[in-house]
Design a protein around this motif. Structure first.
Motif: not given
Length: 793
Positions: A55-68, A87-93, A116-122
């Motif tokens: 959840i934290s990594l998705v939040t960081e991704a949204e923040s970075g994408h919003r700044g861009y 995120i891929d490493g966390q899912i594999k774990f 994947e849905t959220r990442i595609q939107q970003l």
């Protein structure tokens, strides 16, 4: 003290051991369950942390994408990209960690789909901002698309966290129960252990008392064993099962060089190093073989023990295992002995047997053999071997077919080339007792003997002679008392020959004398038979012989008459010929000097001059040949005469590019001779050699002393060239008057004059030649002072 029956002790111990094993098993099971619970709780915590990190990594991704989206600066995408990559490493774990949890395992695919849905939107917003600009980015932020999806994602993750928390709490409760059970088991085990310790202390005390009594008995037996081992005449050494020294008796200490206090505990290889006598390769440790096989073994033959101080001794030994009452191997015992004296005795016996066999073989051979050379060679070989000489020689007198006596020899232990250049021994102070038959001579060091080193020219051993220090010689005397020859032996070391060797050589010399006497008798008989057969043949050939002698005498008379006539004519006509020849030569030289070199008459006049001088030379040779003047001898230094004669032809050598090589014997004495006539001979030989090398070559002039076996020594002058050589059919005739192998030069009297001069001095002249290789002329002149040959004395 009454002992507790072993059956009861064993039953009690078995019960206690069974209880302890059961308690240990229960404790192990509880501890294992606690460990599994702890691992499960740790795994649950890791899953919860991974979900929260996702959840934290998705939040960081949204923040970075919003700044861009707002700025359009690419650096704002860096945290966006890093978050997506992690995120891929966390899912594999999470997939791996929930593999054994069917509830959570079914939620992982849904989690991946939502991510994947959220990442595609970003990603779509980032691409729109990059392609459409700031307005597209601002519009995406204002519309706040994806909030619903993000809330659903958070709710899904929160549900998974709740499930993992419940599983973790259950694991903690199970671990607590297992801890209580393990604690109870441990208390019971401790109580049982205390009982076992009390029982062990009681049994140990009784065992120690029994052991003390046993040790006293063992100590008494050990002292008895030590006394017995020390009294044994062989060396005895014992080891433990690791091959370390436990004891060694007095003999073993002496042979190994190790005192017992230093050897105890040492590895056997250190105290008892053994090597193969022939190869010097270390032999296998015998204790290791015993301990490995558990059987008695003996060392291989030819075993050497290397003592601590480096001394080497041949030994015989055997090794055996030490066993207890149950047959278990406790170590190894080795018994060994020094066999040096036995080896010496055996070697002496073998040497004596070999000597007797050799003497027997020699006796049979010389008794049955009538060939003299075979007899002396067998005797020389056997005597050299038996006396221990490095080399030996048998010098003996032989009788030729015509009854002449000459010295022969047989060698053993050295090639003939090692002796041929030194000649045969003479009757010197060292050899005289042997050649006179006075008895055996044995010298420990011949170079220290007062008879050594007094004979000219070498005053001892010459350069290149085989070294001789130990010297042994024995005369070989026939039944008539005549000395047949002598056996001579040498060795480069000092004091090699013993009294035993002297006795052996005396016996062999006696056998050799008998065999040689027999061979001489056989040879005499054979010669008598051959002489009788030849006598008849000689009678048949006598008529032809006398006829040939008559023809030869007639030829010599004719030749003598011709020489007398030539002498008379030459004496009367020499003056008449020389005067007109001188006038012709003078006019030719005068006329030629007035003509230019290119004139065709210039060459013709040169030919006239050369032919005129040749005529004068022929007349001069005739005069020298017919004037037979006697020599006027005086003591002459040969080297000075040779050098003076060479100076006379030095210009000829230089013009024809001939290299001169000289060799002078420093021991060459003065000779009583006519120096002028010798100079005439040498110049004639030089000119002949120069004429044979028109295109250059090499000329050798050497002087030396010739020391023949029989007869007086002579001084030798050798003149050798690399010219055209002389044909074999012409070589026997070159010293005859008026014979010449040269074309258009000379009258053929030069070598004839040389031969006459040399013979007038009591010498001789010889020639040897190979066509195409060169010619050597050797002049032998008598030497007044005795020129001795080499010998050890």
């Amino acid at each position: 003290m009454k002992q507790i029956p072993n059956q009861i002790l064993m039953a009690v111990l078995a019960s206690i051991v069974g209880l302890l094993v059961t308690n240990a098993w229960l404790g192990y099971e509880n501890i294992e369950q606690m460990r599994q619970g702890s691992l499960a709780a740790s795994r649950n915590r890791s899953i919860i942390v991974a979900l929260e990190n996702t959840i934290s990594l998705v939040t960081e991704a949204e923040s970075g994408h919003r700044g861009y989206l707002i700025t359009g600066e690419p650096e704002y995408l860096e945290p966006y990209r890093k978050a997506l990559a992690n995120i891929d490493g966390q899912i594999k774990f999470l997939e791996h960690a929930t593999a054994n949890n069917p509830v959570q395992r079914t939620r992982i695919p849904e989690l991946k789909r939502r991510l994947e849905t959220r990442i595609q939107q970003l990603q779509q917003r980032v691409e729109a901002r990059a392609s459409e600009g700031l307005d597209a980015g601002r519009q995406a932020i204002l519309l706040n698309r994806g909030k619903v999806e993000m809330d659903d994602l958070r709710q899904h993750v929160a549900e998974m966290v709740r499930i993992e928390s419940e599983i973790r709490d259950a694991s903690v409760q199970r671990s607590a129960r297992n801890y209580n059970v393990a604690l109870s088991s441990s208390l019971i085990g401790d109580a049982v252990a205390m009982l076992m310790v009390a029982a062990f202390i009681y049994l140990l005390g009784r065992h120690l008392r029994e052991r003390k009594r046993t040790e006293a008995v063992i100590h008494e037996q050990r002292e008895l064993f030590r006394t017995t081992i020390s009294s044994i005449g062989d060396a005895v050494l014992t080891t433990d099962t690791d091959g370390r020294v436990k004891s060694l008796n007095r003999i073993a200490q002496s042979l190994t060089g190790w005192p017992e206090e230093a050897a105890l505990g040492q590895d056997l290889k250190t105290v008892f190093p053994i090597v193969n006598e022939q190869t010097n390769i270390p032999a296998e440790n015998p204790a290791a073989r015993v301990l490995r096989g558990g059987t008695i073994v003996g060392l291989a033959n030819h075993t050497i023990l290397v003592a601590r101080d480096g001394r080497r001794r041949p030994i015989d030994d055997s090794a055996a295992p030490i066993r207890d009452a149950s047959g278990n191997v406790l170590g190894a015992v080795m018994v060994f002995r020094d066999v040096s004296e036995r080896r010496k005795t055996e070697a002496a016996v073998q040497a004596e047997a070999h000597t007797l066999a050799t003497l027997n073989r020699v006796g049979r051979t010389v008794a049955a053999e009538l060939d003299l050379e075979r007899v002396v060679q067998v005797v020389t070989d056997a005597a050299t071997e038996l006396c221990g000489a490095a080399f030996g020689a048998f010098f003996y007198n032989a009788i030729g077919e015509k009854g002449e006596s000459y010295l022969l020899y047989a060698l053993s232990g050295a090639p003939r080339e090692a002796f041929e250049k030194f000649g045969t021994p003479r009757n010197t102070a060292v050899f005289a007792p042997t050649f006179r038959g006075e008895g055996l001579v044995r010298v420990a060091d011949i170079t220290k003997d007062p008879r050594y080193g007094h004979n000219w020219p070498h005053k001892g051993m010459p350069e290149g002679h085989l070294p001789v220090r130990s010297y042994l010689a024995a005369p070989v005397v026939s039944r008539s008392g005549k000395v047949i020859g002598g056996l001579f032996f040498g060795h480069p070391d000092i004091d090699v020959f013993t009294e035993r060797a002297e006795r052996i050589i005396a016996g062999i010399a006696a056998q050799a004398a008998i065999a040689i006497d027999n061979a001489y008798v056989y040879q005499a008989a054979q010669k008598e038979i051959e002489q009788r057969a030849r006598a008849e043949e000689a009678l048949r050939r006598s008529e032809d012989k006398f006829r040939r002698q008559a023809e030869e005498l007639e030829r010599q008379l004719i030749a003598s008459g011709r020489l007398v006539s030539v002498g008379e004519i030459t004496a009367s006509m020499a003056h008449e010929f020389n005067n007109p020849l001188g006038i012709i030569l003078g006019f030719a030289e005068e006329v030629r000097s007035e003509l230019p070199p290119g004139d065709h008459n210039h060459r013709a006049l040169l030919i006239i001059e050369e032919e005129t001088r040749r005529c004068q030379k022929i007349i001069q040779e005739l005069l020298q040949f017919t004037r037979s003047t006697g020599p006027e001898p005086a003591w002459t230094n040969i080297r000075e005469t040779v050098e003076k004669s060479l100076a006379l032809v030095a210009n000829h050598l230089y013009k024809q590019k001939i290299d001169l090589h000289m060799g002078f014997d420093v021991e060459f004495p003065q000779i009583y001779i006519d120096a002028k006539q010798l100079e005439q001979v040498l110049v004639n030989l030089y000119l002949n050699a120069i004429a044979a090398m028109p295109n250059g070559g090499n000329l050798w002039v050497n002087t030396k002393i010739d020391l023949p076996i029989d007869g007086a020594p002579t001084g030798v002058i050798e003149v050798k060239d690399t010219g055209s050589g002389i044909e074999p059919h012409d070589l026997p005739k070159i010293f005859e008057p008026f014979f010449t192998a040269k074309k258009r030069t000379g009258l053929g009297l030069g070598l004839s004059v040389c031969e006459r001069i040399v013979k007038n001095h009591g010498g001789r002249i010889e020639a040897a030649s190979q066509p195409g290789e060169g010619t050597q002329v050797t002049v032998h002149l008598p030497v007044e002072r005795k020129a001795a040959m080499f010998d050890p004395g």
